[in-house]
Design an enzyme around this catalytic site. Structure first.
Site, PDB file in Angstrom:
ATOM      1  N   ALA A  77      23.197 -20.097  40.902  1.00 11.33           N
ATOM      2  CA  ALA A  77      23.208 -21.138  39.875  1.00 11.33           C
ATOM      3  C   ALA A  77      24.169 -20.676  38.773  1.00 11.33           C
ATOM      4  O   ALA A  77      24.667 -19.553  38.811  1.00 11.33           O
ATOM      5  CB  ALA A  77      21.807 -21.312  39.327  1.00 11.33           C
ATOM      6  N   GLU A 109      19.203 -20.944  48.254  1.00 11.74           N
ATOM      7  CA  GLU A 109      18.135 -21.941  48.149  1.00 11.74           C
ATOM      8  C   GLU A 109      18.603 -23.300  48.676  1.00 11.74           C
ATOM      9  O   GLU A 109      17.863 -24.005  49.353  1.00 11.74           O
ATOM     10  CB  GLU A 109      17.661 -22.037  46.696  1.00 11.74           C
ATOM     11  N   GLU A 160      17.809 -13.023  41.837  1.00 10.40           N
ATOM     12  CA  GLU A 160      17.363 -13.476  40.512  1.00 10.40           C
ATOM     13  C   GLU A 160      16.594 -12.420  39.723  1.00 10.40           C
ATOM     14  O   GLU A 160      16.736 -12.330  38.506  1.00 10.40           O
ATOM     15  CB  GLU A 160      16.512 -14.742  40.634  1.00 10.40           C
TER      16      GLU A 160
END
Ligand code: NAI
Length: 717
Positions: A75, A124, A146
């Protein structure tokens, strides 16, 4: 002037939809970034493509990257860092989840075709596809990193991964952030097929033809994995799996990092219900965590590293040397460590030691490091043999005429280093750069022996070289910019994060670690117990306590470092006089099997009580708070002296130096971040009080006083 692209143009090129052979191809290729990330703008355009494909279904959809060596790196961390309001985060994640759920429900096969890094949000997204295919390239890595930035997967990773491969194998990936290559991913059942990078598109098409269910690969799992996966689903046996996972996390992190602990619960609770509810559980927990200071500080480290790497990349670009062949002097622990990393990174290395035995030992060390990589399947045997063939051992300077960069790692002696500088310069070309891996000696002092001091520089590696991420580069007053640029280029090739500092005894890292360890020594001789000192600081977040660290580094080496620094800094660095008795008693630490601790068969045992009478010690308890403060305040205090002396100034470099150099607790965000948090006024007052009680070495530096008086901080914002 080159025309600038509008943000709309950029996003249109960052993610595009094409049709070919009845198949839809979504390609990510950000025109202005090295890697693709799932920013909100990219996701919005992705959503519009899904709308389109739902309305006009193709035969299948393939998601792939247009980048040479990355798929999707995750992300957009800048967007994550900016999140401040939990309800808003929950809404954002709910939208992301809804989109990925739509992808998973598309009526035609959806294939993620992975080549290069497929991390975080990239994985993901892939998990929401029906099928995954990964290239067998060394660049292909799949993982959920993460936790490294203080969070956990928030786009379904904690739910879809354990559902796909089982919680037993999913938990370590989620909790440690480690990634896997394509082969391991196939063994886990994370990808359905692997192929040569050149065949990726063709193979993805093949998967589409097979159909979303027939293409699926379900690997046979070993019996224990099967048993534990089953246990994880049973109400009474669950704790066996999740309790153990939590225990492992606590052991590794001392409970300082909330993310992996919460992630265990999110996986456990999510798997006990349906996917939709699991995703909601993930979003709720994520939204609470992402706004926490620990998460922000860990993300801060990511940005500091990006900043330092960016500066280094710009510097490296300014050097036009090719640096494909490098000389290493000294095939000892450090020299062979440096040589191994260079050879691993496609560099030819000529490694010289004084005798064949030294050369042989050094090459054997390199070989053993490569063997470990092969054993862990990080390297193929053929690649290891190729890397070893890049290493050429020698006992003479033959061949140095063709080298323009030499890294020196001989014994820590000014005379010896002076001699090898002269010998190397006599053997090498005129433009030869001489980089010394000394850990204490000022580079200017070494350069006195050089005919071209502008080509002499410090290149301070940390041990073990293949593991430690930091490289401290030291320029003395006449080191040329060209020399620094070439040195940074070598460091970049080795994959290091670099700080460039000015010259001085101990440079930055050794200089600030020394008073930290020294204060631990004073605490010990003042009556604190060895285990109390170590426990206080490891409990505060250091990877090991300072007394253990002294044993690891070598008490003799520590004494030698203080001797060198003492010459310059006197009182501030004076060790307790009784410490000499340890050396006289042959206590050199772990390597001698005798130090502050006992060692049996190379394994550390408990504290060696024999140390206490040697030091004439009697127990005077010191509070945990005082132990912690005196040690880290001294590190801060010396850092302030370094800033005053012009050794280093950028707070980012300082914090990266202490975190990556010797493990200053990352969740504190760095030494200066911690100082800003505690407040310089408080620190100065406490240092004054400690100085009154225990000696002038603890008196605060002028810079700290001034900053405290003016209410200043080190980091802005
Ligand atoms: P070491 O004792 O393992 O290796 C030194 C090597 O230099 C030996 O193999 C020796 O035979 C060789 N040597 C001596 N004279 C030579 C000559 N004239 N030509 C070629 N080779 C010669 O020492 P280590 O630990 O590798 O340290 C090397 C340097 O790196 C020192 O300056 C040390 O301060 C520095 N350093 C060490 C760190 C550590 O953790 N060990 C960390 C950072 C720097």
């Amino acid at each position: 002037m080159a025309p600038t692209s509008s943000p709309e143009d950029v996003i249109e090129r960052a993610i595009r939809l094409d049709h070919e052979d009845g198949i839809a191809w979504i390609t990510l290729d950000h025109p202005e970034k090295k890697v693709n990330t799932l920013s909100s703008a990219v996701m919005a355009r992705f959503e519009s493509f899904i709308d389109e494909l739902e309305a006009n279904p193709p035969k299948g959809l393939v998601i792939l990257s247009g980048k040479k060596d990355t798929f999707i790196a995750g992300a957009d961390i800048e967007e994550i860092q900016a999140l401040a309001d939990p309800p808003q985060v929950r809404e954002l994640l709910a939208n992301g989840h809804a989109l990925l759920t739509r992808v998973s429900k598309l009526p035609f096969p959806v294939v993620s075709a992975i080549h290069g890094a497929c991390l975080g949000g990239g994985l993901e997204l892939s998990l929401a596809c029906h099928l995954r295919i990964a290239s067998t390239s060394e660049k292909t890595k799949l993982g959920l990193p993460e936790v490294m930035i203080g969070i956990f997967p928030g786009l379904g990773g904690t739910q879809r991964l354990p559902r796909l491969i089982g919680p037993v194998e999913a938990l370590p990936l989620i909790l440690t952030g480690k990634n896997v290559n394509a082969r391991k991913a196939k063994r886990l059942g994370l990808v359905d097929e692997t192929c040569h990078p050149a065949d990726l598109k063709k193979a993805a098409k093949g998967l589409i033809e097979k159909g979303k269910d027939r293409g699926r690969h379900r690997p046979k799992k070993p019996l224990p994995t099967k048993i534990f996966n089953t246990l994880a689903g049973l109400p009474l046996a669950k704790n066996l799996v999740y309790g153990r996972a939590k225990g492992d996390v606590l052991k590794k992190t001392g409970g300082h990092y909330p993310a992996p602990l919460i992630a265990v619960d999110v996986v456990r609770r999510g798997l006990a219900t349906n996917l939709q509810r699991g995703l909601e559980i993930e979003a709720e927990a994520f939204a609470d965590l992402v706004v926490k200071p620990e998460a922000k500080r860990l993300m801060g480290i990511f940005f500091m590293k990006t900043d330092a790497d960016g500066r280094a990349a710009a510097l490296a670009k300014s050097s036009d040397r090719d640096l494909d062949s490098i000389g290493v002097l000294g095939a000892g622990f450090m020299g062979s460590g440096v040589a191994q990393v260079l050879a691993y990174k496609n560099t030819r290395v000529v490694i010289k030691d004084r005798d064949h035995e030294g050369v042989g030992r050094g090459l054997a060390h390199c070989r053993s490091l490569f063997d470990k990589l092969v054993k862990r399947r990080k390297m193929k045997p053929m690649a290891r043999d190729l890397a070893m063939s890049r290493l050429e051992g020698t006992t003479s300077y033959e061949g140095f005429g063709a080298l323009d960069f030499v890294i020196e790692a001989v014994f820590e002696s000014v005379e010896l280093k002076h001699r090898v500088i002269q010998e190397t310069e006599a053997a090498g070309p005129d433009n030869l750069i001489f980089a010394s891996n000394t850990s204490t000696i000022p580079i200017a002092r070494l350069a006195e022996a050089s005919r071209r001091p502008e080509n002499v520089v410090g290149m301070h590696f940390f041990s073990p070289v293949h593991k430690m991420p930091l490289l401290e580069i030291i320029r003395h007053p006449t080191t040329s910019d060209e020399t620094v640029a070439a040195t940074v280029k070598v460091g970049k090739r080795m994959g290091k994060t670099m700080i460039v500092v000015n010259d001085g005894p101990g440079f930055f890292t050794t200089r600030v670690l020394a008073p930290f360890l020294n204060e631990a020594a004073w605490l010990l001789t003042g009556g604190a117990k060895i285990e109390d000192i170590d426990k206080a600081l490891s409990g505060w977040g250091f990877p090991v306590g300072p007394i253990s660290l002294m044993d690891e580094v070598g008490i003799d080496i520590g004494a030698h470092v203080s001797e060198v620094l003492l010459e310059y800094f006197g009182e501030r660095i004076t060790p307790p006089p009784v410490f000499q008795r340890l050396i006289d008693d042959g206590r050199k630490g772990r390597k001698a099997g005798k130090g502050f601790f006992r060692y049996e068969g190379g394994k550390k045992q408990g504290v060696d009580e024999g140390v206490y009478p040697l030091l004439g010690w009697s127990h005077k308890p010191v509070s945990r708070e005082e132990i912690i403060e005196r040690c880290w305040f001294q590190m801060l205090n010396e850092t302030a002296h370094c800033i005053q002396d012009g050794i280093i100034e950028n707070p980012i470099d300082i914090d990266l130096g202490v975190i990556f150099g010797f493990g200053f607790p990352p969740f504190r965000g760095g030494l200066l971040r911690e100082a800003d948090r505690v407040g310089l006024g408080t620190i100065v007052d406490k240092l004054d009080a400690y100085a009154d009680a225990h000696g002038e070495r603890l008196r605060p530096a002028e810079l700290l006083r001034t900053m405290a008086k003016e209410g200043k901080r080190f980091h802005q914002g």
